[in-house]
Motif scaffolding. Structure first.
Motif, PDB file in Angstrom:
ATOM      1  N   GLY A  53       0.830  -1.195   0.000  1.00  0.00           N
ATOM      2  CA  GLY A  53       0.000   0.000   0.000  1.00  0.00           C
ATOM      3  C   GLY A  53       0.862   1.240   0.000  1.00  0.00           C
ATOM      4  N   SER A  54       0.385   2.278  -0.667  1.00  0.00           N
ATOM      5  CA  SER A  54       1.110   3.544  -0.690  1.00  0.00           C
ATOM      6  C   SER A  54       1.186   4.148   0.706  1.00  0.00           C
ATOM      7  N   ASP A  74       6.234  -0.004  -2.408  1.00  0.00           N
ATOM      8  CA  ASP A  74       6.499  -0.132  -3.842  1.00  0.00           C
ATOM      9  C   ASP A  74       6.804  -1.594  -4.169  1.00  0.00           C
ATOM     10  N   PRO A  75       5.824  -2.331  -4.688  1.00  0.00           N
ATOM     11  CA  PRO A  75       6.014  -3.773  -4.918  1.00  0.00           C
ATOM     12  C   PRO A  75       6.598  -4.120  -6.289  1.00  0.00           C
ATOM     13  N   ARG A  76       7.204  -3.148  -6.976  1.00  0.00           N
ATOM     14  CA  ARG A  76       7.777  -3.463  -8.282  1.00  0.00           C
ATOM     15  C   ARG A  76       8.935  -4.452  -8.162  1.00  0.00           C
ATOM     16  N   LYS A  77       9.213  -5.154  -9.243  1.00  0.00           N
ATOM     17  CA  LYS A  77      10.194  -6.242  -9.231  1.00  0.00           C
ATOM     18  C   LYS A  77      11.568  -5.763  -8.791  1.00  0.00           C
ATOM     19  N   GLU A  78      11.953  -4.555  -9.216  1.00  0.00           N
ATOM     20  CA  GLU A  78      13.268  -4.063  -8.848  1.00  0.00           C
ATOM     21  C   GLU A  78      13.366  -3.736  -7.361  1.00  0.00           C
ATOM     22  N   ALA A 102      -3.684  -5.893  -1.034  1.00  0.00           N
ATOM     23  CA  ALA A 102      -3.380  -4.639  -1.711  1.00  0.00           C
ATOM     24  C   ALA A 102      -4.292  -3.541  -1.173  1.00  0.00           C
ATOM     25  N   LEU A 103      -3.692  -2.571  -0.508  1.00  0.00           N
ATOM     26  CA  LEU A 103      -4.423  -1.380  -0.081  1.00  0.00           C
ATOM     27  C   LEU A 103      -4.328  -0.354  -1.219  1.00  0.00           C
ATOM     28  N   ARG A 104      -4.457   0.929  -0.924  1.00  0.00           N
ATOM     29  CA  ARG A 104      -4.416   1.918  -2.001  1.00  0.00           C
ATOM     30  C   ARG A 104      -3.057   1.887  -2.706  1.00  0.00           C
ATOM     31  N   LEU A 105      -3.100   1.703  -4.025  1.00  0.00           N
ATOM     32  CA  LEU A 105      -1.904   1.636  -4.862  1.00  0.00           C
ATOM     33  C   LEU A 105      -2.231   2.218  -6.235  1.00  0.00           C
TER      34      LEU A 105
END
Length: 280
Positions: free
Chosen positions: A25-26, A162-166, A179-182
């Motif tokens: 979540g953000s 930030d759940p991005r792969k990197e 997943a909350l607010r994203l």
């Protein structure tokens, strides 16, 4: 118990027989609301001694206020990595003991409690530690716990903005996704395109208190149908009340963990998991 589903049913999270829980979540989306609702829901098990909490708190803020919930706690970079590595050592020792005893399925008890390792900011451990050698050690420890911990009662709950792969290469090792607010592109990473198509648009969740703690969940089978949920909210004073109760109950002995006798007396704490105080 963590909160409510939007269909009116209770929202619960499994902390046993799952490989890990990813909480994405953000900033301001309410990740701490989920963490504290879960911790309070585990209060009877903590008092009974069948669950042990380990807190990894890089910011030194989110878990610190209720640090006595945790049997072990770390917020310093080196201490964080050493604590994760300690869990790996203990997990392997338990594995060997269970194997030697002929135990094939783990069952929590006082002798071998379920260990829930809460990492409040995964990206700090996996990407942001300034010392690269320390960072590599932390990542290896997390990967080991995520891939080997289920059979021995070691579970990881990891929160991330930030759940991005990197940022989180090991995203697929978590079997339960919250997943909350994203932003929309990040929802796809956490829940998958099918879930978003089915209605899990967390980018539409309101900012601030109006949407904090609201999100969608996919179970460990990664079912296509997402569940719309909202975490109950615990005030700082309620967290403090539960913390004092847990400490007092542990000191008093196992009789306080008996059925029907474990809730604190004060209404504020006892009703934390009642219907949510914020409007849905």
């Amino acid at each position: 118990p963590v909160g409510r589903r939007f269909d009116g049913l209770p929202w619960t999270l499994p902390v046993i027989d799952s490989q890990g829980i990813l909480l994405a979540g953000s900033s301001g989306a309410g990740k701490s609301a989920v963490e504290w609702a879960l911790n309070i829901g585990l209060a009877p098990a903590l008092v009974a001694g069948v669950v042990r909490l380990v807190g990894i708190d890089p910011k030194g803020m989110e878990l610190y206020q209720g640090r006595r919930f945790f049997d072990e706690y770390a917020d310093d970079p080196e201490d964080i990595v050493e604590l994760l590595e300690q869990q790996v050592v203990e997990m392997r020792a338990r594995r060997n003991a269970l194997r030697d005893a002929g135990v094939r399925k783990f069952t929590p008890c006082v002798a071998t409690p379920l260990v829930l390792i809460e990492v409040d900011e995964l990206a700090y451990v996996t990407q942001l530690l300034g010392d690269k050698k320390l960072q590599a050690r932390g990542r290896v420890a997390l990967q080991t716990l995520l891939t080997q911990g289920r059979a021995t009662g070691y579970q990881v709950l990891g929160a991330i903005q930030d759940p991005r792969k990197e940022t989180l290469e090991d995203r697929d090792l978590f079997q339960i996704a919250v997943a909350l607010r994203l932003p929309r592109e990040m929802v796809l990473l956490v829940l998958g395109r099918d879930a978003v198509t089915a209605g899990a648009d967390t980018s539409a969740i309101p900012l601030g208190d109006a949407g904090a703690g609201t999100g969608y969940v996919l179970d460990e089978a990664r079912a296509v149908e997402p569940v719309h949920v909202r975490a109950s909210w615990a005030s700082d004073s309620a967290i403090g009340e539960w913390e004092r109760y847990i400490v007092a109950a542990r000191s008093a002995g196992p009789q306080m963990a008996s059925a029907g006798s474990w809730q604190p007396v004060r209404t504020e704490a006892a009703e934390v998991l009642a219907p949510m105080p914020r409007a849905v």
